[in-house]
Motif scaffolding. Sequence first.
Motif, short mmCIF file in Angstrom:
data_model
loop_
_atom_site.label_atom_id
_atom_site.label_comp_id
_atom_site.label_asym_id
_atom_site.label_seq_id
_atom_site.Cartn_x
_atom_site.Cartn_y
_atom_site.Cartn_z
N ILE A 158 -41.54 9.76 -56.18
CA ILE A 158 -42.10 8.44 -56.46
C ILE A 158 -42.73 8.42 -57.85
CG2 ILE A 158 -43.88 6.80 -55.75
CD1 ILE A 158 -43.37 7.87 -52.84
N ALA A 159 -43.55 9.44 -58.12
CA ALA A 159 -44.23 9.49 -59.42
C ALA A 159 -43.23 9.63 -60.56
CB ALA A 159 -45.24 10.64 -59.44
N VAL A 160 -42.22 10.46 -60.36
CA VAL A 160 -41.23 10.71 -61.42
C VAL A 160 -40.45 9.43 -61.72
CG1 VAL A 160 -39.00 11.83 -61.82
CG2 VAL A 160 -40.99 13.20 -61.24
N PHE A 161 -40.09 8.67 -60.70
CA PHE A 161 -39.34 7.45 -60.96
C PHE A 161 -40.21 6.36 -61.57
CE2 PHE A 161 -34.83 7.35 -59.95
CZ PHE A 161 -34.66 8.66 -59.57
N ALA A 162 -41.46 6.30 -61.17
CA ALA A 162 -42.38 5.36 -61.83
C ALA A 162 -42.45 5.71 -63.32
CB ALA A 162 -43.77 5.44 -61.19
N ALA A 163 -42.55 7.00 -63.60
CA ALA A 163 -42.62 7.45 -64.99
C ALA A 163 -41.30 7.18 -65.71
CB ALA A 163 -42.96 8.94 -65.05
N LEU A 164 -40.20 7.28 -64.98
CA LEU A 164 -38.89 7.01 -65.60
C LEU A 164 -38.79 5.54 -66.03
CD1 LEU A 164 -35.99 7.86 -66.33
CD2 LEU A 164 -35.32 7.19 -64.03
N ALA A 219 -41.20 3.66 -66.86
CA ALA A 219 -42.04 3.55 -68.05
C ALA A 219 -41.32 4.12 -69.26
CB ALA A 219 -43.37 4.27 -67.83
N ALA A 220 -40.71 5.30 -69.10
CA ALA A 220 -40.05 5.98 -70.22
C ALA A 220 -38.91 5.14 -70.77
CB ALA A 220 -39.55 7.36 -69.79
N LEU A 221 -38.23 4.39 -69.89
CA LEU A 221 -37.12 3.56 -70.34
C LEU A 221 -37.59 2.38 -71.19
CD1 LEU A 221 -34.82 3.55 -67.19
CD2 LEU A 221 -34.42 4.70 -69.36
N LEU A 233 -40.08 2.78 -73.48
CA LEU A 233 -40.71 3.27 -74.70
C LEU A 233 -39.87 2.89 -75.92
CD1 LEU A 233 -41.96 6.80 -73.60
CD2 LEU A 233 -43.26 4.69 -73.87
N LEU A 260 -32.42 1.53 -60.25
CA LEU A 260 -32.12 2.92 -59.92
C LEU A 260 -33.14 3.48 -58.91
CD1 LEU A 260 -31.02 4.30 -63.39
CD2 LEU A 260 -29.64 4.27 -61.31
N THR A 310 -51.78 10.36 -57.00
CA THR A 310 -50.41 9.97 -57.34
C THR A 310 -50.39 9.23 -58.67
OG1 THR A 310 -50.14 9.68 -54.98
CG2 THR A 310 -48.32 8.99 -56.36
N LEU A 357 -50.67 11.82 -61.30
CA LEU A 357 -49.40 12.54 -61.40
C LEU A 357 -48.39 11.72 -62.20
CD1 LEU A 357 -47.66 14.97 -60.47
CD2 LEU A 357 -47.08 13.68 -58.42
N THR A 358 -48.39 10.41 -61.97
CA THR A 358 -47.46 9.54 -62.70
C THR A 358 -47.77 9.55 -64.19
OG1 THR A 358 -47.32 8.15 -60.75
CG2 THR A 358 -46.46 7.23 -62.80
N CYS A 392 -46.41 12.46 -65.65
CA CYS A 392 -44.94 12.50 -65.70
C CYS A 392 -44.36 11.67 -66.84
CB CYS A 392 -44.35 11.99 -64.38
SG CYS A 392 -44.53 13.17 -63.05
N VAL A 393 -45.09 10.70 -67.36
CA VAL A 393 -44.51 9.83 -68.39
C VAL A 393 -44.00 10.63 -69.59
CG1 VAL A 393 -44.91 7.93 -69.99
CG2 VAL A 393 -45.72 7.75 -67.65
N LEU A 441 -40.81 12.56 -68.61
CA LEU A 441 -39.60 11.75 -68.48
C LEU A 441 -39.15 11.21 -69.83
CD1 LEU A 441 -38.03 11.06 -65.81
CD2 LEU A 441 -40.23 12.16 -65.51
N ALA A 442 -40.11 10.90 -70.70
CA ALA A 442 -39.75 10.45 -72.04
C ALA A 442 -38.97 11.55 -72.75
CB ALA A 442 -41.01 10.09 -72.83
#
Lengths: 226, 197, 229
Positions: free
Chosen positions: A36-42, A44-46, A48, A70, B137, B140-141, B144-145, B148-149
């Motif tokens: 969940i955290a990784v996809f939330a960050a993904l 966000a990263a998309l 940037l 996704l 969480t 953690l997010t 992760c930013v 993932l970047a």
Amino acid sequence: MSSAHSTSTSDSDATTAVPTPVPRRPRSTARDLAQIAVFAALIAALGLPGALSIGGAAVPITFQTLGVMLAGAILGARKGVLAVLLLIVLVAAGLPLLSGGRGGLSVFVGPSVGYLLGWLLGAAVIGWATARLLPRYPIAPALGWTALGGIVAIYLVGIPVFSVVTGTPIGAAALASTVFLPGDVFKVVVTVLVAKGVHRAWPGLIEPRSWPWARRSVAAESTGTA
Amino acid sequence: MIGVFHPGRSLLHRAPALLKLGLLAAFVTAVALQGSLMALAVASVLVMVLFLIAWLPLRLVWQQVVPILWLLAFAVPVQVVFGGWEAAAMMAVRLVLAVALAALYTLTTPVSATLDAMQALLRPFRRWIDADRVGLTLALTIRCVPLLAEIVREVLEARKARGAEGSIAALAVPVIVRALQTAEHLGDALTARGFDD
Amino acid sequence: MTEIVFDRVSHDFGPDRVVDDVSLVLAEHRIGIVGANGSGKSTLARMINGLVTPSSGRVSVGGLDLARHAREVRRMVGFVFTNADNQIVMPTVREDVAFTLRRHKLDRADAAARVDAALQRFGLTELADRPAHRLSGGQKQLLALAAVLVAEPSIIVADEPTTLLDARNARLVSEHFAELPQQLVVVSHHLELLEEFDRVIVMEGGRVIADDRPGPALDVYRELIGSAR
Ligand SMILES: Nc1ncnc2c1ncn2[C@@H]1O[C@H](COP(=O)(O)OP(=O)(O)OP(=O)(O)O)[C@@H](O)[C@H]1O
Ligand SMILES: [Mg+2]
């Protein structure tokens, strides 16, 4: 690569000597939470700067909605929605995680907040349908359902909110939103192609389920034979 | 992550986040329901005074308000056609005020203070929501930013190095696979470090 | 030292048997595991704190069966992963070290003091409030180590903790490992690190093919990778 069934991160699915079926733990496992955290960050990263851009000088397309689609198509409804919700909470808290470096509460009093909230519905619809399309995941229905979640559902929340906040007639708001349509159709196609590949390479991310109508007919059959 | 917040020592910076959130909600509601141009003018003066008190760099304020101006560039002409000048002006002023005040909140409140305030607001629901877990969480997010970047950047560079233009799908698959691998490792680390206890 | 017991342990990933009928009793201070890529080292190491549950056989630590007491065991066993980036779960250095103490339910001052001591020990005090992703590779692995040690585990398992580091950082991290008073189980390709150990296990195809003092065991390993060429 991975196998959700063989490595265990929670004690509940440990192979114990006791042969009774182990009850599923209701709370998220550590792995679920990390996904969940990784996809939330993904997502966000998309958003940037310089992350991704296509079409050069054409209409700027944000790839964050691709991330939202996704999240639903890869993680399923529950985890996908939670990923989107996490991102929204962090944006509300003041992190500039939306494309163009937008963040903070001003996003939530602005007219496009409906699209942001629509992401939740979109991820839910896509995730719900994906669980029912798996394990085969046929392309044509997948495209239809992903478009229903990734476009229709998001616009369904986004357009009325835009119309109310700005006081423009709903038709005009709908017309304005069509500039995003080509990009969104493209993202739907990408989402389906990616999900098809990933679910084949990495089974077990979403537990396949049956359609409500299929279940009903199965139930009818079984009562019929009984 | 610092976020939109701009550090300072003004009264607005020092006010508790929950109080500011409450006042912001009240103000936005009042402005939305307000029918007279006169009242909106008063509200505008109030907002300007608040900005003066907070004493923020103009550039930051401008950055926050610019996105709404773009939208107004579309919405105002439409409103003028369908609802007349006065309705269009009221709508524009209301929106700019709400956005400006919300921006003022975000510019004067650290992310951690808002997250704490959210946790406090969750407290009545603790039977259903574990605020501690939510906080973890969220952290953690944030962690992760950058991870993932980096993944997105590396996959893009790998594509450039190969000189292949490739489809976006061919680009997205490795990103997703690496994201899932990262999640797998982070899940293991969380477990090993006693997250489930 | 605590006894780590593998009793006829096997593990399959799908059709592949990656750990094949391993029985071991580990009670030495420093134990090394070596073997070719894919020989099952990581899988074996991860069983020690229940990250992998074996398909058959039992693993126990200090008499506690992992199948039933994984949580209790994880409190005794600290795990250091290969890629520190995937082990750091909090945004800043200090928060990440503090995360480990969450389960210990200490009062604030006590926890803060322990976090500070752990940071100090690995030279991270200056960096405490930096975002963790800004650290160098070596600093990240030291942070991972600090975050594990702050909980004062009695056993530390490390899976190739120096593999991703450059030579200088690898030496730095190795030196810290060498100074630890805790019982150590280290998977490593850095044979110099293992030379000072008490016992080295050589794995091949999921089986233990040598289990001896470092001298003879590492000879077996060198011969193994030599003959593969
Ligand atoms: N989660 C998993 N799912 C499926 N197969 C796996 C999984 N983890 C490991 N394997 C397989 O099990 C075998 C042993 O893997 P393991 O990681 O234990 O080896 P290793 O000795 O640590 O290798 P290396 O030196 O490359 O780290 C390998 O063939 C690997 O492909
Ligand atoms: Mg390994």
